[in-house]
Design a protein around this motif. Sequence first.
Motif, PDB file in Angstrom:
ATOM      1  N   GLN A  79       0.877  -1.385   0.049  1.00 45.45           N
ATOM      2  CA  GLN A  79      -0.036  -0.016   0.124  1.00 45.45           C
ATOM      3  C   GLN A  79       0.863   1.238  -0.143  1.00 45.45           C
ATOM      4  O   GLN A  79       0.465   2.269  -0.857  1.00 45.45           O
ATOM      5  CB  GLN A  79      -0.842   0.245   1.287  1.00 45.45           C
ATOM      6  N   GLN A  80       2.042   1.339   0.663  1.00 48.18           N
ATOM      7  CA  GLN A  80       2.852   2.533   0.855  1.00 48.18           C
ATOM      8  C   GLN A  80       3.533   2.567  -0.236  1.00 48.18           C
ATOM      9  O   GLN A  80       3.484   3.643  -0.909  1.00 48.18           O
ATOM     10  CB  GLN A  80       3.974   2.321   2.141  1.00 48.18           C
ATOM     11  N   LEU A  81       3.945   1.488  -1.018  1.00 46.69           N
ATOM     12  CA  LEU A  81       4.412   1.542  -2.433  1.00 46.69           C
ATOM     13  C   LEU A  81       3.622   1.969  -3.524  1.00 46.69           C
ATOM     14  O   LEU A  81       3.893   2.909  -4.215  1.00 46.69           O
ATOM     15  CB  LEU A  81       5.261   0.222  -2.769  1.00 46.69           C
ATOM     16  N   VAL A 133       1.002   4.049  -2.967  1.00 46.96           N
ATOM     17  CA  VAL A 133       0.960   5.366  -2.654  1.00 46.96           C
ATOM     18  C   VAL A 133       2.128   6.254  -3.135  1.00 46.96           C
ATOM     19  O   VAL A 133       1.756   7.229  -3.826  1.00 46.96           O
ATOM     20  CB  VAL A 133       0.665   5.721  -1.025  1.00 46.96           C
ATOM     21  N   LEU A 134       3.212   5.816  -2.901  1.00 49.13           N
ATOM     22  CA  LEU A 134       4.408   6.606  -3.511  1.00 49.13           C
ATOM     23  C   LEU A 134       4.558   6.409  -4.942  1.00 49.13           C
ATOM     24  O   LEU A 134       4.881   7.614  -5.619  1.00 49.13           O
ATOM     25  CB  LEU A 134       5.575   6.101  -2.809  1.00 49.13           C
ATOM     26  N   LYS A 135       4.014   5.409  -5.562  1.00 45.53           N
ATOM     27  CA  LYS A 135       4.093   5.187  -6.959  1.00 45.53           C
ATOM     28  C   LYS A 135       2.968   6.182  -7.862  1.00 45.53           C
ATOM     29  O   LYS A 135       3.513   6.917  -8.648  1.00 45.53           O
ATOM     30  CB  LYS A 135       3.967   3.798  -7.246  1.00 45.53           C
ATOM     31  N   ARG A 136       1.887   6.158  -6.621  1.00 44.43           N
ATOM     32  CA  ARG A 136       0.891   6.973  -7.514  1.00 44.43           C
ATOM     33  C   ARG A 136       1.195   8.658  -7.342  1.00 44.43           C
ATOM     34  O   ARG A 136       1.203   9.163  -8.548  1.00 44.43           O
ATOM     35  CB  ARG A 136      -0.416   6.806  -6.756  1.00 44.43           C
ATOM     36  N   ILE A 137       1.914   8.763  -6.181  1.00 46.06           N
ATOM     37  CA  ILE A 137       2.352  10.424  -6.113  1.00 46.06           C
ATOM     38  C   ILE A 137       3.633  10.537  -7.393  1.00 46.06           C
ATOM     39  O   ILE A 137       3.468  11.716  -7.780  1.00 46.06           O
ATOM     40  CB  ILE A 137       2.943  10.358  -4.613  1.00 46.06           C
ATOM     41  N   HIS A 138       4.378   9.734  -7.392  1.00 48.91           N
ATOM     42  CA  HIS A 138       5.505   9.596  -8.457  1.00 48.91           C
ATOM     43  C   HIS A 138       4.658   9.782  -9.682  1.00 48.91           C
ATOM     44  O   HIS A 138       5.143  10.519 -10.803  1.00 48.91           O
ATOM     45  CB  HIS A 138       6.503   8.522  -8.495  1.00 48.91           C
ATOM     46  N   ALA A 161      -1.635  14.887  -4.928  1.00 48.82           N
ATOM     47  CA  ALA A 161      -0.219  14.111  -4.274  1.00 48.82           C
ATOM     48  C   ALA A 161      -0.291  14.331  -2.911  1.00 48.82           C
ATOM     49  O   ALA A 161       0.053  13.521  -2.013  1.00 48.82           O
ATOM     50  CB  ALA A 161       1.034  14.630  -5.007  1.00 48.82           C
ATOM     51  N   LEU A 210      -3.084  12.366  -1.159  1.00 46.92           N
ATOM     52  CA  LEU A 210      -2.664  10.976  -1.056  1.00 46.92           C
ATOM     53  C   LEU A 210      -1.617  10.721   0.150  1.00 46.92           C
ATOM     54  O   LEU A 210      -1.792   9.852   1.077  1.00 46.92           O
ATOM     55  CB  LEU A 210      -1.978  10.420  -2.179  1.00 46.92           C
ATOM     56  N   LEU A 211      -0.742  11.607   0.217  1.00 49.41           N
ATOM     57  CA  LEU A 211       0.163  11.568   1.317  1.00 49.41           C
ATOM     58  C   LEU A 211      -0.518  11.601   2.515  1.00 49.41           C
ATOM     59  O   LEU A 211      -0.107  11.145   3.680  1.00 49.41           O
ATOM     60  CB  LEU A 211       1.498  12.608   0.995  1.00 49.41           C
ATOM     61  N   ILE A 254       4.009   8.549   5.281  1.00 46.25           N
ATOM     62  CA  ILE A 254       4.205   9.660   5.815  1.00 46.25           C
ATOM     63  C   ILE A 254       5.620   9.251   6.749  1.00 46.25           C
ATOM     64  O   ILE A 254       6.578  10.000   6.510  1.00 46.25           O
ATOM     65  CB  ILE A 254       3.195  10.443   6.718  1.00 46.25           C
ATOM     66  N   VAL A 290       8.483   8.408   4.546  1.00 43.44           N
ATOM     67  CA  VAL A 290       9.221   9.623   3.834  1.00 43.44           C
ATOM     68  C   VAL A 290       9.747  10.707   4.725  1.00 43.44           C
ATOM     69  O   VAL A 290      10.454  11.537   4.351  1.00 43.44           O
ATOM     70  CB  VAL A 290       8.282  10.204   2.721  1.00 43.44           C
TER      71      VAL A 290
END
Lengths: 123, 285
Positions: A16-18, A20-25, A74, A77-78, A85, A88
Amino acid sequence: MTGDTEKEQEPSSGEQQLNVLKRIHEILTKHSSTQTEFIPLLYHSLKQISKHPNNSSNSLDAATSSIRHRLKTAKTLLQQDPAAIELVSKTPEQWQLHIQEKKIELEKKTKHLQRLRESIQKQ
Amino acid sequence: MSTPGPVPSSTSVATLPFSAQDKTQEQVSEELQSVGIYQDLERYEETIQQLSKSVDTFKPDLSLIDKVIECDKKLYETLEEFDEYYKIEEELSRLDKEQKNIDNKTREILETLNTCYNSLNELPMLEQVEFEQKVMLKQREKIHSKVVLDYAMKLAKFTRFPPTFDKSMIGPNNFIWPAEDSLRKGMLAMASLKKKELLLDALDEDNVNNDNNTSKIDEMRNTNEDSVDDRFNNKEQVQDATEDTERRGSFEFTANGKEDSETKSEENPDLELDLDLDLFNPDEF
């Protein structure tokens, strides 16, 4: 059975974290031909305004709305993922130290477990 | 221009592995302010807003362009770090799995040890078992008095002990006379020691008896007055007396032996008198 299948279907917290980070990216970078980077998009908007300065429909605020929307998405999402959070919030160097400590701790635990197993087998 | 999709529902706080679940909204927002990417996003958003405002009001500020470029550069530098964060996250999840595996193994071992400990505690102690075995063996060695008495009652002739039984004495010595076989042995021993005297005495007695018999025959001849009936009665009495003496030889034990014999003599005084006359005359010796 149903519980197991649900667990299998549900992504793990790390995934899930990945995600989220991938979606933000993906949101912030050039993901497709329609979704470009911010500076080229900004440059294009400013050029349009400079070409047609008297056109009232040409406003930078409207032109940069997609940039601001992507930035806001973004951020949202974070905000919705405290685990992301926490991930990162530390620098990669800090995380490497944490991982080293955890590895040492696990190694100690494994040794203790092995020692316990040997002592049980001896008796 | 494409708009990003909606935020997936799978990013719920309830499934998070970190301690972020326990954090309140304020703590999360405070923590969020310290996150580099979030700061970059806010700064970028703010700068673009200022730039659009300045351009739209026909007062363009070129410094804002530099600021936007700087923000963009900073943001993409932060996004480049995401690759490392992916690796870190994979490493953390691997370590987390390993830790869970070790914890499960430890828990299993401890549970097994606890079960073994409980089952061992349920078993009796070795010392206690040995003590109980010793006690049991000691109890088996001892025979209960009731069993012995029951067995003795089966073998005994009498159901009660004789009245002359002296409790302080043990065995047949409580009787006031020696046993019959002892008497016989004693008599035979004495006889073997005084063989000659006894033989001489016996010969003398024979001679005396012969003399007495001859004198008695003479007397009988002289006194022909006795009738045949009297003789017959005398013979009967003699026979009774001899039977009585024979009975005396086998003495029967009673509680009051002397009294019994006295009562017998009292009951039948004539018989005793006859016995004295016919069989034994101490004056003759």
